[in-house]
Design a protein around this motif. Structure first.
Motif, PDB file in Angstrom:
ATOM      1  N   SER A  86     -20.884  18.143 -53.270  1.00 26.82           N
ATOM      2  CA  SER A  86     -19.486  17.936 -53.632  1.00 26.82           C
ATOM      3  C   SER A  86     -18.896  19.205 -54.254  1.00 26.82           C
ATOM      4  CB  SER A  86     -19.382  16.760 -54.601  1.00 26.82           C
ATOM      5  OG  SER A  86     -18.034  16.508 -54.921  1.00 26.82           O
ATOM      6  N   ALA A  87     -19.665  19.855 -55.125  1.00 26.19           N
ATOM      7  CA  ALA A  87     -19.206  21.114 -55.727  1.00 26.19           C
ATOM      8  C   ALA A  87     -19.038  22.187 -54.653  1.00 26.19           C
ATOM      9  CB  ALA A  87     -20.194  21.577 -56.795  1.00 26.19           C
ATOM     10  N   THR A  88     -19.938  22.212 -53.670  1.00 27.68           N
ATOM     11  CA  THR A  88     -19.836  23.156 -52.554  1.00 27.68           C
ATOM     12  C   THR A  88     -18.561  22.895 -51.764  1.00 27.68           C
ATOM     13  OG1 THR A  88     -22.221  23.348 -52.393  1.00 27.68           O
ATOM     14  CG2 THR A  88     -20.952  23.944 -50.432  1.00 27.68           C
ATOM     15  N   PHE A  89     -18.263  21.638 -51.489  1.00 29.89           N
ATOM     16  CA  PHE A  89     -17.045  21.288 -50.763  1.00 29.89           C
ATOM     17  C   PHE A  89     -15.811  21.783 -51.527  1.00 29.89           C
ATOM     18  CE2 PHE A  89     -13.613  18.549 -49.324  1.00 29.89           C
ATOM     19  CZ  PHE A  89     -13.770  18.587 -47.940  1.00 29.89           C
ATOM     20  N   ASP A  90     -15.826  21.614 -52.847  1.00 23.76           N
ATOM     21  CA  ASP A  90     -14.700  22.089 -53.669  1.00 23.76           C
ATOM     22  C   ASP A  90     -14.541  23.606 -53.562  1.00 23.76           C
ATOM     23  OD1 ASP A  90     -14.236  19.481 -54.453  1.00 23.76           O
ATOM     24  OD2 ASP A  90     -15.148  19.728 -56.445  1.00 23.76           O
ATOM     25  N   VAL A  91     -15.645  24.341 -53.668  1.00 22.01           N
ATOM     26  CA  VAL A  91     -15.577  25.798 -53.538  1.00 22.01           C
ATOM     27  C   VAL A  91     -15.100  26.164 -52.137  1.00 22.01           C
ATOM     28  CG1 VAL A  91     -16.921  27.947 -53.508  1.00 22.01           C
ATOM     29  CG2 VAL A  91     -17.346  26.251 -55.294  1.00 22.01           C
ATOM     30  N   HIS A 104     -11.362  26.113 -51.678  1.00 26.02           N
ATOM     31  CA  HIS A 104     -10.586  26.945 -52.618  1.00 26.02           C
ATOM     32  C   HIS A 104     -10.142  26.188 -53.871  1.00 26.02           C
ATOM     33  CE1 HIS A 104     -10.499  29.929 -49.409  1.00 26.02           C
ATOM     34  NE2 HIS A 104     -10.135  28.945 -48.594  1.00 26.02           N
ATOM     35  N   GLN A 105     -10.959  25.217 -54.325  1.00 24.86           N
ATOM     36  CA  GLN A 105     -10.611  24.441 -55.512  1.00 24.86           C
ATOM     37  C   GLN A 105     -11.263  24.975 -56.779  1.00 24.86           C
ATOM     38  OE1 GLN A 105      -8.272  21.972 -55.265  1.00 24.86           O
ATOM     39  NE2 GLN A 105      -8.166  22.790 -53.191  1.00 24.86           N
ATOM     40  N   ARG A 106     -12.327  25.770 -56.628  1.00 23.79           N
ATOM     41  CA  ARG A 106     -13.045  26.288 -57.799  1.00 23.79           C
ATOM     42  C   ARG A 106     -13.998  27.377 -57.347  1.00 23.79           C
ATOM     43  NH1 ARG A 106     -18.131  22.732 -59.289  1.00 23.79           N
ATOM     44  NH2 ARG A 106     -18.232  24.491 -60.656  1.00 23.79           N
ATOM     45  N   ALA A 107     -14.749  27.923 -58.288  1.00 26.06           N
ATOM     46  CA  ALA A 107     -15.783  28.920 -57.999  1.00 26.06           C
ATOM     47  C   ALA A 107     -17.143  28.303 -58.286  1.00 26.06           C
ATOM     48  CB  ALA A 107     -15.581  30.151 -58.880  1.00 26.06           C
ATOM     49  N   ASP A 108     -18.208  28.935 -57.774  1.00 33.85           N
ATOM     50  CA  ASP A 108     -19.541  28.458 -58.116  1.00 33.85           C
ATOM     51  C   ASP A 108     -19.866  28.906 -59.542  1.00 33.85           C
ATOM     52  OD1 ASP A 108     -20.360  31.149 -57.986  1.00 33.85           O
ATOM     53  OD2 ASP A 108     -21.884  30.798 -56.459  1.00 33.85           O
ATOM     54  N   ASP A 109     -21.067  28.642 -60.008  1.00 34.04           N
ATOM     55  CA  ASP A 109     -21.417  28.949 -61.396  1.00 34.04           C
ATOM     56  C   ASP A 109     -21.609  30.440 -61.664  1.00 34.04           C
ATOM     57  OD1 ASP A 109     -21.174  26.315 -62.000  1.00 34.04           O
ATOM     58  OD2 ASP A 109     -23.319  25.911 -62.166  1.00 34.04           O
ATOM     59  N   HIS A 110     -21.540  31.267 -60.642  1.00 36.68           N
ATOM     60  CA  HIS A 110     -21.583  32.718 -60.821  1.00 36.68           C
ATOM     61  C   HIS A 110     -20.204  33.336 -60.612  1.00 36.68           C
ATOM     62  CE1 HIS A 110     -26.201  33.119 -60.112  1.00 36.68           C
ATOM     63  NE2 HIS A 110     -25.897  32.402 -61.164  1.00 36.68           N
ATOM     64  N   GLY A 111     -19.168  32.503 -60.502  1.00 34.78           N
ATOM     65  CA  GLY A 111     -17.806  32.989 -60.336  1.00 34.78           C
ATOM     66  C   GLY A 111     -17.430  33.346 -58.907  1.00 34.78           C
ATOM     67  N   GLN A 112     -18.294  33.047 -57.965  1.00 37.20           N
ATOM     68  CA  GLN A 112     -18.027  33.364 -56.561  1.00 37.20           C
ATOM     69  C   GLN A 112     -17.081  32.329 -55.953  1.00 37.20           C
ATOM     70  OE1 GLN A 112     -20.685  34.809 -52.914  1.00 37.20           O
ATOM     71  NE2 GLN A 112     -21.514  33.030 -53.929  1.00 37.20           N
ATOM     72  N   THR A 113     -16.070  32.814 -55.260  1.00 37.49           N
ATOM     73  CA  THR A 113     -15.127  31.930 -54.601  1.00 37.49           C
ATOM     74  C   THR A 113     -15.312  32.021 -53.091  1.00 37.49           C
ATOM     75  OG1 THR A 113     -13.447  33.664 -54.597  1.00 37.49           O
ATOM     76  CG2 THR A 113     -13.405  32.111 -56.447  1.00 37.49           C
ATOM     77  N   TRP A 114     -14.661  31.128 -52.365  1.00 39.67           N
ATOM     78  CA  TRP A 114     -14.743  31.104 -50.903  1.00 39.67           C
ATOM     79  C   TRP A 114     -13.905  32.251 -50.360  1.00 39.67           C
ATOM     80  CZ3 TRP A 114     -18.274  28.545 -48.447  1.00 39.67           C
ATOM     81  CH2 TRP A 114     -18.183  28.323 -47.074  1.00 39.67           C
ATOM     82  N   PRO A 115     -14.427  32.983 -49.359  1.00 44.84           N
ATOM     83  CA  PRO A 115     -13.639  34.088 -48.793  1.00 44.84           C
ATOM     84  C   PRO A 115     -12.295  33.585 -48.279  1.00 44.84           C
ATOM     85  CG  PRO A 115     -15.886  34.132 -47.966  1.00 44.84           C
ATOM     86  CD  PRO A 115     -15.725  32.844 -48.719  1.00 44.84           C
ATOM     87  N   GLY A 116     -11.253  34.349 -48.510  1.00 45.03           N
ATOM     88  CA  GLY A 116      -9.885  33.977 -48.142  1.00 45.03           C
ATOM     89  C   GLY A 116      -9.702  33.524 -46.711  1.00 45.03           C
ATOM     90  N   GLU A 117      -8.921  34.239 -45.965  1.00 44.09           N
ATOM     91  CA  GLU A 117      -8.571  33.858 -44.600  1.00 44.09           C
ATOM     92  C   GLU A 117      -9.663  34.157 -43.582  1.00 44.09           C
ATOM     93  OE1 GLU A 117      -5.755  32.180 -43.721  1.00 44.09           O
ATOM     94  OE2 GLU A 117      -5.474  32.050 -45.893  1.00 44.09           O
ATOM     95  N   LEU A 148     -12.632  33.118 -43.351  1.00 47.01           N
ATOM     96  CA  LEU A 148     -13.539  32.017 -43.064  1.00 47.01           C
ATOM     97  C   LEU A 148     -12.805  30.707 -43.309  1.00 47.01           C
ATOM     98  CD1 LEU A 148     -16.556  31.442 -42.376  1.00 47.01           C
ATOM     99  CD2 LEU A 148     -16.985  31.415 -44.825  1.00 47.01           C
ATOM    100  N   ARG A 149     -12.846  29.802 -42.340  1.00 48.12           N
ATOM    101  CA  ARG A 149     -12.158  28.527 -42.522  1.00 48.12           C
ATOM    102  C   ARG A 149     -12.803  27.731 -43.649  1.00 48.12           C
ATOM    103  NH1 ARG A 149     -15.198  24.360 -40.859  1.00 48.12           N
ATOM    104  NH2 ARG A 149     -16.524  24.523 -39.035  1.00 48.12           N
ATOM    105  N   SER A 150     -12.106  26.740 -44.106  1.00 49.27           N
ATOM    106  CA  SER A 150     -12.614  25.886 -45.175  1.00 49.27           C
ATOM    107  C   SER A 150     -13.781  25.042 -44.689  1.00 49.27           C
ATOM    108  CB  SER A 150     -11.498  24.953 -45.665  1.00 49.27           C
ATOM    109  OG  SER A 150     -10.431  25.691 -46.177  1.00 49.27           O
ATOM    110  N   VAL A 151     -14.579  24.557 -45.640  1.00 49.49           N
ATOM    111  CA  VAL A 151     -15.654  23.618 -45.325  1.00 49.49           C
ATOM    112  C   VAL A 151     -14.996  22.317 -44.877  1.00 49.49           C
ATOM    113  CG1 VAL A 151     -17.619  22.335 -46.237  1.00 49.49           C
ATOM    114  CG2 VAL A 151     -17.213  24.690 -46.977  1.00 49.49           C
ATOM    115  N   SER A 152     -15.457  21.789 -43.739  1.00 50.30           N
ATOM    116  CA  SER A 152     -14.786  20.641 -43.130  1.00 50.30           C
ATOM    117  C   SER A 152     -15.788  19.618 -42.617  1.00 50.30           C
ATOM    118  CB  SER A 152     -13.944  21.123 -41.933  1.00 50.30           C
ATOM    119  OG  SER A 152     -13.028  22.093 -42.336  1.00 50.30           O
TER     120      SER A 152
END
Length: 151
Positions: free
Chosen positions: A79-84, A87-100, A102-106
């Motif tokens: 669930s936390a992975t889906f949020d990252v 683009h809803q949050r970062a992981d515990d190391h501050g890493q966010t999902w790459p912008g445009e 890479l598409r979102s997790v679906s």
């Protein structure tokens, strides 16, 4: 009749030696496999090709979550992975999902979670929640620069 007993005083001390290194917290390490099949948003099927999500430079994208009250099992890590991945949050190391890049997790993607104790589980992203699936066998090139596809 009651008897009093005198107890010896005890002292508790923490002794740090040079050969004891601090231990890292238990972590959940996550890799997202993007479903690259034409019907990827209809859900994952074992014959669908998958590509590991990467950073725009092609390096592997690994998300890390520390075991905590918030993340204490594979479902919470997914669930936390889906949020990252949306683009809803970062992981515990501050890493966010790459912008445009890479598409979102679906729905139709697969999330590989390596948990504390080094166990591994693969979960299919469903319309609601996640379902365990066998380890995927149809892996293709890394998916870091694949254009976003809209439904």
């Amino acid at each position: 009749m009651t008897t009093s007993v005198t107890r010896p005083l005890t002292v508790t001390a923490r002794i740090t030696t040079t050969d004891s290194a601090p231990t890292a917290p238990d972590t959940y390490t996550v890799t997202v496999y993007m479903n690259t099949h034409d019907d990827n948003f209809d859900g994952y099927q074992p014959h669908h090709p998958l590509a590991a999500a990467t950073h725009p430079d092609g390096s592997p994208l690994r998300l890390v979550f520390h075991a905590s009250d918030r993340i204490h099992d594979h479902q919470r890590a997914a669930s936390a992975t889906f949020d990252v991945g949306n683009h809803q949050r970062a992981d515990d190391h501050g890493q966010t999902w790459p912008g445009e890049a890479l598409r979102s997790v679906s729905v139709g993607d697969v999330i590989k979670i390596t948990g504390p104790g080094h166990w591994i589980i693969h979960l299919r992203v469903d319309p609601v929640g996640f379902t365990p699936v066998p380890e995927p066998t149809h892996l293709t090139a890394l998916a870091g620069t694949r254009p976003a596809r809209h439904c």
